[in-house]
Motif scaffolding. Structure first.
Motif, PDB file in Angstrom:
ATOM      1  N   GLU A  36     -11.732  35.539  10.352  1.00 39.67           N
ATOM      2  CA  GLU A  36     -11.271  36.679  11.147  1.00 39.67           C
ATOM      3  C   GLU A  36     -10.009  36.352  11.951  1.00 39.67           C
ATOM      4  O   GLU A  36      -9.189  37.235  12.222  1.00 39.67           O
ATOM      5  CB  GLU A  36     -12.390  37.147  12.079  1.00 39.67           C
ATOM      6  N   SER A  37      -9.844  35.092  12.312  1.00 39.51           N
ATOM      7  CA  SER A  37      -8.639  34.698  13.047  1.00 39.51           C
ATOM      8  C   SER A  37      -7.483  34.341  12.116  1.00 39.51           C
ATOM      9  O   SER A  37      -6.421  33.930  12.583  1.00 39.51           O
ATOM     10  CB  SER A  37      -8.946  33.514  13.963  1.00 39.51           C
ATOM     11  N   LYS A  38      -7.722  34.470  10.815  1.00 45.18           N
ATOM     12  CA  LYS A  38      -6.697  34.200   9.782  1.00 45.18           C
ATOM     13  C   LYS A  38      -6.221  32.755   9.828  1.00 45.18           C
ATOM     14  O   LYS A  38      -5.070  32.450   9.513  1.00 45.18           O
ATOM     15  CB  LYS A  38      -5.521  35.164   9.922  1.00 45.18           C
ATOM     16  N   GLU A  48      -6.966  37.517   1.002  1.00 43.59           N
ATOM     17  CA  GLU A  48      -6.491  38.837   1.424  1.00 43.59           C
ATOM     18  C   GLU A  48      -6.103  38.837   2.902  1.00 43.59           C
ATOM     19  O   GLU A  48      -5.084  39.423   3.289  1.00 43.59           O
ATOM     20  CB  GLU A  48      -7.561  39.886   1.152  1.00 43.59           C
ATOM     21  N   ARG A  49      -6.889  38.180   3.730  1.00 42.88           N
ATOM     22  CA  ARG A  49      -6.631  38.208   5.174  1.00 42.88           C
ATOM     23  C   ARG A  49      -5.449  37.325   5.563  1.00 42.88           C
ATOM     24  O   ARG A  49      -4.801  37.562   6.581  1.00 42.88           O
ATOM     25  CB  ARG A  49      -7.881  37.798   5.943  1.00 42.88           C
ATOM     26  N   THR A  50      -5.188  36.253   4.789  1.00 40.69           N
ATOM     27  CA  THR A  50      -4.084  35.351   5.133  1.00 40.69           C
ATOM     28  C   THR A  50      -2.788  35.725   4.432  1.00 40.69           C
ATOM     29  O   THR A  50      -1.759  35.074   4.658  1.00 40.69           O
ATOM     30  CB  THR A  50      -4.459  33.891   4.771  1.00 40.69           C
ATOM     31  N   HIS A  51      -2.809  36.747   3.564  1.00 35.95           N
ATOM     32  CA  HIS A  51      -1.621  37.235   2.853  1.00 35.95           C
ATOM     33  C   HIS A  51      -0.943  36.132   2.045  1.00 35.95           C
ATOM     34  O   HIS A  51       0.277  36.053   1.979  1.00 35.95           O
ATOM     35  CB  HIS A  51      -0.618  37.851   3.844  1.00 35.95           C
ATOM     36  N   LYS A  52      -1.748  35.291   1.458  1.00 36.25           N
ATOM     37  CA  LYS A  52      -1.210  34.245   0.590  1.00 36.25           C
ATOM     38  C   LYS A  52      -1.417  34.634  -0.876  1.00 36.25           C
ATOM     39  O   LYS A  52      -2.328  35.391  -1.209  1.00 36.25           O
ATOM     40  CB  LYS A  52      -1.911  32.901   0.856  1.00 36.25           C
ATOM     41  N   ALA A  53      -0.548  34.109  -1.721  1.00 36.74           N
ATOM     42  CA  ALA A  53      -0.717  34.325  -3.152  1.00 36.74           C
ATOM     43  C   ALA A  53      -1.936  33.536  -3.618  1.00 36.74           C
ATOM     44  O   ALA A  53      -2.014  32.318  -3.392  1.00 36.74           O
ATOM     45  CB  ALA A  53       0.530  33.863  -3.901  1.00 36.74           C
ATOM     46  N   LEU A  54      -2.883  34.239  -4.228  1.00 32.71           N
ATOM     47  CA  LEU A  54      -4.124  33.594  -4.658  1.00 32.71           C
ATOM     48  C   LEU A  54      -4.004  33.117  -6.101  1.00 32.71           C
ATOM     49  O   LEU A  54      -3.702  33.891  -7.007  1.00 32.71           O
ATOM     50  CB  LEU A  54      -5.300  34.565  -4.540  1.00 32.71           C
ATOM     51  N   TYR A  55      -4.206  31.835  -6.290  1.00 34.94           N
ATOM     52  CA  TYR A  55      -4.239  31.245  -7.622  1.00 34.94           C
ATOM     53  C   TYR A  55      -5.648  30.713  -7.855  1.00 34.94           C
ATOM     54  O   TYR A  55      -6.261  30.146  -6.951  1.00 34.94           O
ATOM     55  CB  TYR A  55      -3.234  30.097  -7.742  1.00 34.94           C
TER      56      TYR A  55
END
Length: 422
Positions: free
Chosen positions: A35-37, A61-68
């Motif tokens: 929740e705190s990213k 999704e919450r950290t806005h990183k590209a998921l591999y």
């Protein structure tokens, strides 16, 4: 093409995840991190179908990183290099979140290739494994990660997911779909804590549902056929096997015949005879020992019989052995005695073998040609006092008489013969 049900039903928020309350309840550490990213490297450890992949998706999704995503059973070092090459490019401007499934199948070199980018923050790793990470994950990588243990989902927590899956299938089917009362809980119970397995069972049952008076109907009997044996989590050589072996051994030691039969039955259902046989043979000496020495030949006979019979008949002599050991009096004097003796040896406390105990050929070497050995069978009671331990260990006590009837009887016999308290 229709999406697999397990993918369609996958939760999008933490509140929708079933199970793992110890990790995701309000105030729990993992929930607060998400929740705190917070961008933290993590290792998710636990059985299949318990939400590891789902939570990794939510983190990405919450950290806005590209998921591999990589699966270590098929991925190569080049796959890792290709992902790292995207770090800092337009493909991954905010960095990369790598979800590495089954990390235990990556060798040391493959795991090491991730370290540099984990340290500079360009790559966040979430690794999952069904095996103990402290045995299978490279130490340097593990030291940079936080381990979270996922647990099998209890039936009452998995039931809502099963019901949700049934309702999705209800919308998919051409005819109205109905099911027998109690079916969701039955499927949730049979899945053995694996929610994915339960959802897959629902999908299969819906596809095979029988038309009945203009409706499709799923019976509990159909569910029993689809989910038979699925409730048992067992992987030969894996954590589950060792957990069950440990539980069997501790149930025998704890004198609980019902629990002992339960864990034995798990091995039998998995077709594994060797592991329970080893545990039963060990327990006969380790946990029963001198309290009932006859347990050793009896259990050995049961094990030999079981191995000759094979399954399913092997269940009978093994069950007999388990009940015998669980209900027999207990003594760990054997374990304690040999443990103390070996500890002295490892510590270098040995000393020369007393002259009277040396091999006869020693009489021809040195100045003393008399061995001075007293042959016990020439004396009353077949016993005579003489020193057996080396001088350095004279008077040491390794064996302590157990409180059970057998050992106390033997102790009383020898105290009377030796004329002293032992």
């Amino acid at each position: 093409m229709q999406r697999p049900l397990a993918d369609e039903i996958r939760p999008k928020t933490l509140n929708d995840v079933v199970g793992q309350r110890h990790l995701l309840a309000p105030g729990a550490v993992l929930r607060r991190l998400i929740e705190s990213k917070t961008e933290a490297n993590m290792v998710f450890y636990g059985p299949s179908g318990t939400g590891k992949t789902t939570i990794a998706n939510i983190v990405a999704e919450r950290t806005h990183k590209a998921l591999y995503r990589l699966n270590a059973t098929t991925a190569t070092l080049q796959d890792v290099k290709d992902i790292i090459a995207d770090v800092g490019t337009l493909l991954a401007p905010g960095g990369v979140l790598l979800y590495l499934d089954e990390i235990q199948y990556f060798n040391k070199k493959q795991q090491q290739s991730l370290l540099e980018f984990m340290e500079n923050g360009k790559l966040t790793l979430i690794a999952s494994t069904t095996e103990n990470p402290y045995f299978y994950v490279y130490g340097a990588l593990l030291s940079r990660s936080t381990v979270f243990e996922f647990k099998a989902v209890p039936p009452e927590e998995a039931e809502p997911a099963v019901l949700r899956a049934l309702n999705i299938e209800k919308d998919r089917t051409p005819l109205p779909l109905e099911w027998e009362d109690g079916l969701p809980l039955q499927i949730a119970t049979a899945c053995g804590g694996d929610v994915r397995k339960a959802v897959n069972a629902v999908e299969l049952l819906a596809s095979a549902a029988q038309p009945k008076k203009g409706k499709l109907f799923i019976s509990k009997e159909d569910a029993a056929q689809v989910s038979q044996r699925s409730a048992m989590r067992y992987d030969k050589g894996g954590d589950a096997m060792y957990d069950i072996a440990s539980a069997l051994m501790k149930s025998l030691r704890g004198s609980d015949p019902d629990a002992a039969l339960h864990y034995l039955a798990r091995f039998l259902e998995a077709g594994d005879l060797v592991t329970p046989c080893r545990r039963l043979l060990c327990s006969a000496s380790e946990d029963v020992g001198m309290a009932y020495p006859q347990a050793v030949p009896i259990v050995k006979a049961c094990v030999d019989t079981a191995m000759q019979l094979g399954l399913p008949e092997a269940q009978l002599p093994l069950a007999q052995a388990a009940i015998l050991l669980a209900t027999a009096p207990k003594s760990n004097s054997v374990v304690e005695g040999i443990g103390k003796a070996r500890a002295d040896i490892r510590a270098g406390r040995t000393g020369d073998v007393p002259r009277q105990l040396q091999n006869v050929h020693a009489d021809t070497t040195g100045f003393d040609n008399q061995q001075h050995y007293l042959y016990p069978h020439l004396f009353p009671g077949h016993w005579v006092e003489q020193q057996y331990l080396p001088d350095a260990l004279k008077g040491v006590k390794y064996y302590q008489w157990g409180e059970n009837k057998t050992e106390q009887t033997a102790k009383a016999y020898w105290e009377k013969l030796k004329g002293k308290e032992l």
